[in-house]
Structure formats: C-alpha cells, structure tokens
Write a protein that holds these residues in place. Structure first.
Motif, PDB file in Angstrom:
ATOM      1  N   ILE A  47       0.840  -1.199   0.000  1.00 28.54           N
ATOM      2  CA  ILE A  47       0.000   0.000   0.000  1.00 28.54           C
ATOM      3  C   ILE A  47       0.873   1.247   0.000  1.00 28.54           C
ATOM      4  O   ILE A  47       0.539   2.257  -0.634  1.00 28.54           O
ATOM      5  CB  ILE A  47      -0.940  -0.004   1.222  1.00 28.54           C
ATOM      6  N   ALA A  48       2.012   1.184   0.702  1.00 29.69           N
ATOM      7  CA  ALA A  48       2.914   2.337   0.744  1.00 29.69           C
ATOM      8  C   ALA A  48       3.431   2.694  -0.652  1.00 29.69           C
ATOM      9  O   ALA A  48       3.475   3.878  -1.020  1.00 29.69           O
ATOM     10  CB  ALA A  48       4.091   2.037   1.683  1.00 29.69           C
ATOM     11  N   ILE A  49       3.805   1.692  -1.428  1.00 30.74           N
ATOM     12  CA  ILE A  49       4.295   1.953  -2.786  1.00 30.74           C
ATOM     13  C   ILE A  49       3.168   2.510  -3.664  1.00 30.74           C
ATOM     14  O   ILE A  49       3.375   3.445  -4.449  1.00 30.74           O
ATOM     15  CB  ILE A  49       4.875   0.668  -3.401  1.00 30.74           C
ATOM     16  N   LEU A  50       1.979   1.945  -3.514  1.00 30.60           N
ATOM     17  CA  LEU A  50       0.827   2.478  -4.245  1.00 30.60           C
ATOM     18  C   LEU A  50       0.582   3.937  -3.884  1.00 30.60           C
ATOM     19  O   LEU A  50       0.254   4.761  -4.745  1.00 30.60           O
ATOM     20  CB  LEU A  50      -0.435   1.664  -3.917  1.00 30.60           C
ATOM     21  N   ALA A  51       0.714   4.251  -2.585  1.00 29.36           N
ATOM     22  CA  ALA A  51       0.456   5.610  -2.112  1.00 29.36           C
ATOM     23  C   ALA A  51       1.449   6.603  -2.702  1.00 29.36           C
ATOM     24  O   ALA A  51       1.090   7.751  -2.976  1.00 29.36           O
ATOM     25  CB  ALA A  51       0.503   5.653  -0.585  1.00 29.36           C
ATOM     26  N   VAL A  52       2.685   6.179  -2.900  1.00 31.16           N
ATOM     27  CA  VAL A  52       3.682   7.065  -3.512  1.00 31.16           C
ATOM     28  C   VAL A  52       3.254   7.428  -4.932  1.00 31.16           C
ATOM     29  O   VAL A  52       3.260   8.603  -5.327  1.00 31.16           O
ATOM     30  CB  VAL A  52       5.072   6.401  -3.517  1.00 31.16           C
ATOM     31  N   MET A  86      11.701  -3.150  -0.726  1.00 26.72           N
ATOM     32  CA  MET A  86      11.162  -2.610  -1.973  1.00 26.72           C
ATOM     33  C   MET A  86      10.577  -1.212  -1.763  1.00 26.72           C
ATOM     34  O   MET A  86      10.613  -0.375  -2.673  1.00 26.72           O
ATOM     35  CB  MET A  86      10.088  -3.545  -2.539  1.00 26.72           C
ATOM     36  N   VAL A  87      10.045  -0.964  -0.565  1.00 24.48           N
ATOM     37  CA  VAL A  87       9.565   0.384  -0.243  1.00 24.48           C
ATOM     38  C   VAL A  87      10.728   1.366  -0.268  1.00 24.48           C
ATOM     39  O   VAL A  87      10.625   2.477  -0.808  1.00 24.48           O
ATOM     40  CB  VAL A  87       8.878   0.404   1.142  1.00 24.48           C
ATOM     41  N   ILE A  88      11.852   0.962   0.316  1.00 24.68           N
ATOM     42  CA  ILE A  88      13.038   1.815   0.310  1.00 24.68           C
ATOM     43  C   ILE A  88      13.550   2.008  -1.120  1.00 24.68           C
ATOM     44  O   ILE A  88      13.946   3.118  -1.515  1.00 24.68           O
ATOM     45  CB  ILE A  88      14.133   1.197   1.203  1.00 24.68           C
ATOM     46  N   LEU A  89      13.525   0.926  -1.896  1.00 23.66           N
ATOM     47  CA  LEU A  89      13.968   0.995  -3.291  1.00 23.66           C
ATOM     48  C   LEU A  89      13.153   2.003  -4.085  1.00 23.66           C
ATOM     49  O   LEU A  89      13.682   2.725  -4.945  1.00 23.66           O
ATOM     50  CB  LEU A  89      13.855  -0.394  -3.933  1.00 23.66           C
ATOM     51  N   ALA A  97      12.063   8.225  -5.464  1.00 22.04           N
ATOM     52  CA  ALA A  97      10.846   9.036  -5.521  1.00 22.04           C
ATOM     53  C   ALA A  97      11.036  10.341  -4.759  1.00 22.04           C
ATOM     54  O   ALA A  97      10.587  11.408  -5.199  1.00 22.04           O
ATOM     55  CB  ALA A  97       9.668   8.256  -4.948  1.00 22.04           C
ATOM     56  N   TYR A  98      11.709  10.263  -3.611  1.00 19.72           N
ATOM     57  CA  TYR A  98      11.979  11.472  -2.815  1.00 19.72           C
ATOM     58  C   TYR A  98      12.873  12.433  -3.591  1.00 19.72           C
ATOM     59  O   TYR A  98      12.601  13.640  -3.657  1.00 19.72           O
ATOM     60  CB  TYR A  98      12.625  11.084  -1.491  1.00 19.72           C
ATOM     61  N   VAL A 105       6.899  12.471  -0.171  1.00 20.58           N
ATOM     62  CA  VAL A 105       7.040  11.028  -0.310  1.00 20.58           C
ATOM     63  C   VAL A 105       6.973  10.356   1.053  1.00 20.58           C
ATOM     64  O   VAL A 105       6.286   9.353   1.239  1.00 20.58           O
ATOM     65  CB  VAL A 105       8.355  10.669  -1.028  1.00 20.58           C
ATOM     66  N   HIS A 106       7.681  10.927   2.042  1.00 16.09           N
ATOM     67  CA  HIS A 106       7.714  10.295   3.362  1.00 16.09           C
ATOM     68  C   HIS A 106       6.350  10.284   4.041  1.00 16.09           C
ATOM     69  O   HIS A 106       6.030   9.351   4.774  1.00 16.09           O
ATOM     70  CB  HIS A 106       8.749  10.988   4.251  1.00 16.09           C
TER      71      HIS A 106
END
Length: 322
Positions: A57-62, A175-178, A183-184, A272-273
């Motif tokens: 969900i975090a990656i989707l949110a980005v 993968m979130v960090i990747l 993205a940031y 992003v964060h």
C-alpha cells in the motif's frame, strides 16, 4: 519564458517536514500503546507481517501522491495491481524469464498510465472518469483472460522472494526503500518534481512560466501506473497466483494513506515520506485492531474519520494562507 520563474517550494517543504515528524511520532505512539496492550504485537512474526501488509500500500500511495499533487486522482491502481498479477503469472508460466516477465508487466503499467494521460490531456476527460473507467475495464479484461479463474505461478524462486527477509527485514519493505529514495529525490530535488507542484497549484500560470503542463500530467499518471504494476508483481510473488480480482479496494487505501500523509486533495501539497508513514499508520491500526479483536467495521470508520479530520484541517490551512 524561463522555467526558473517557478516559485520555490520552501514553505511547503517546511510544512511537510513538520507534518512528517508528527506522523512519525504518531506511529511510534501507536506501536508503544499496542506493545503494552497486547502480548503479541511486538513479536518478530507480527512486526514482519505488519511491514509486509503496509509495504505494498505504501508503494501504491507514492504513485498516487504524484497524481494528487497535480490536482488529479487515480482510481484504477487497485485494478492495475490485479491485472498485473495476471500478466506476470501468464508470462512466467509461458516460460518467459522472470526478469523479462517483470519488465513487460511494468511496461503494461506504464502504458496504462500513458492512456490515462491521453484521456485527460487529449480527450479532455476528468481524471475521476478516465481512471474509474479503467478500474472497471481492467477487472473485466482480466476475468476474460483467465476465464474467471486464478492462475497458479509455477516458479518457486519468484514466490520465495516476497516471503524472505534480508538483515532481518522483509524483502517487501526493502522494496519500499527501493521506490521511496528515488521518488523522494525526484519529487523534492528535481525540476520535474517542481513541475508537479506548479501544475497542481495553477496549471495556467505554470504554462505561462514555460512548464509543459501536458507532459507533466502524462508523467504523473505514468509513474502511478508504474508503481501499481510493480505492486502487482510483488503481490503475485507473495500469493503465488494471478487473479484480476486481487487488490479490491486498494485504490482507496492508497488515497487514504496519501491524504493521511499530508497530501492535499486540492493539489500542490505533498511529500514522499508522508504517504509512506500514512500507509504504515493504517497498517498498524488494522493490525492492532485485529489483535485487540476490534470489529473490522470499526477499522474502516477510524480510517474515514482520520481522512475527514486531516482534509478539514488542510482546508483551514489553505484558507488561512490566503
């Protein structure tokens, strides 16, 4: 005219930094309260499960955040995730090398994002309409492709990745960090990121300042489609099947995570964060509610109340800034 006429984003960045610290404090507080309230929340297994639940969900949110900053919305991301699981499963089962299958699946997500950009820019359709149409269409196309059945993935190595950890941290969180780091940099330290904020603030003024507004909109929806397809690959790896009905409602969770993370639905404000923290706050609330045997309906109510409160205060902040 020169694109250097675009105003600096320092006030918004300061606001985002302060709001991010507030979200981090809230997340830590939730973890402390749940650790004291339940005997199993702080266990290694539960924390790993929580990180896995929140990561996709975090990656989707980005990806959703890029779109919302421009003043748009992408309701299709959940359907893109489900469709991507089907594409990945079919390609892998057809003997296509895993890396190539993943690359093709990601390109499908990019194509869907470009289609959304075309619908908005060239056809003049509202983002809500074009992405809603894609949501329903992709579900139907996926069901036709699979005859309404799930496709079991016959590659064990592909499935093992999402279930393993590195340095004690689930691979899905890595993968979130990747995704999060580039993205940031893209959003906060590149001219393209400034263009997104500029278009969300005032598209016509951005055009007069030399910003290619149409290209910026294409870019935002393409990034959203790419993130959704990537999540589809991760989901296919985790559950070991391709199914177009997967990720039902994930678009709402992505929007909720982004909004809770401080992204303004009015556009031009976001980070992003923030959405990353918002996704894990939601995951923590859901995880804690399950451990405390709280009715699942209350979890949705809590999420809805959080969205209302944050959007309300965002509106007050915007009116106060005028």
């Amino acid at each position: 005219m020169s694109t250097e006429a675009i105003p600096a984003e320092k006030p918004k960045r300061n606001y985002n930094a302060l709001f991010g610290l507030t979200l981090l404090a809230l997340l830590v507080l939730l973890w402390v309260i749940l650790s004291l309230s339940t005997s199993s929340f702080a266990s290694a297994n539960n924390i790993s499960n929580l990180l896995r639940q929140g990561s996709m969900i975090a990656i989707l949110a980005v990806g959703q955040t890029f779109v919302i900053i421009t003043g748009g919305i992408d309701l299709s991301v959940g359907a893109v995730v489900g469709f991507a699981t089907v594409i990945a499963a079919m390609l892998i089962n057809a003997g296509i090398p895993v890396f190539l299958a993943i690359l093709i699946t990601l390109l499908v997500g990019v194509a869907i994002g470009l289609f959304h950009g075309f619908g908005i820019v060239k056809m003049g359709l509202p983002p809500f309409i074009i992405t809603l149409a894609t949501l329903t269409s992709l579900r139907g196309i996926g069901l036709l492709m699979t005859n309404g059945n799930s496709i079991s993935i016959n590659n064990d190595a592909f499935q093992v990745f999402s279930r393993n950890s590195f340095l004690g941290v689930p691979n899905l969180f890595w993968m979130v960090i990747l995704v999060g780091i580039p993205a940031y940099v893209f959003l906060h330290h590149s001219r393209w990121g400034r263009y997104l904020f500029s278009v969300g603030s005032n598209a016509e003024a951005s055009r007069l300042s030399g910003v290619n507004v149409q290209r910026t909109i294409y870019m935002a929806y393409t990034l959203s489609g790419l993130c959704a397809a990537f999540v589809g690959v991760l989901l296919a790896s985790r559950i070991g099947i391709g199914n177009p009905t997967q990720a039902e409602g994930w678009e709402l969770q992505a929007i909720a995570s982004s909004v809770i993370g401080g992204t303004s639905l009015f556009g031009a404000v976001g980070s992003v964060h923030g959405p990353l923290l918002g996704a894990f706050i939601l995951a923590t609330i859901n995880n804690g509610a399950n451990l405390l045997n709280v009715n699942a309906f209350w979890q949705r109510i809590i999420t809805g109340v959080l969205i209302i409160v944050i959007v309300y205060f965002d509106g007050l902040r915007r009116r106060g800034g005028k």
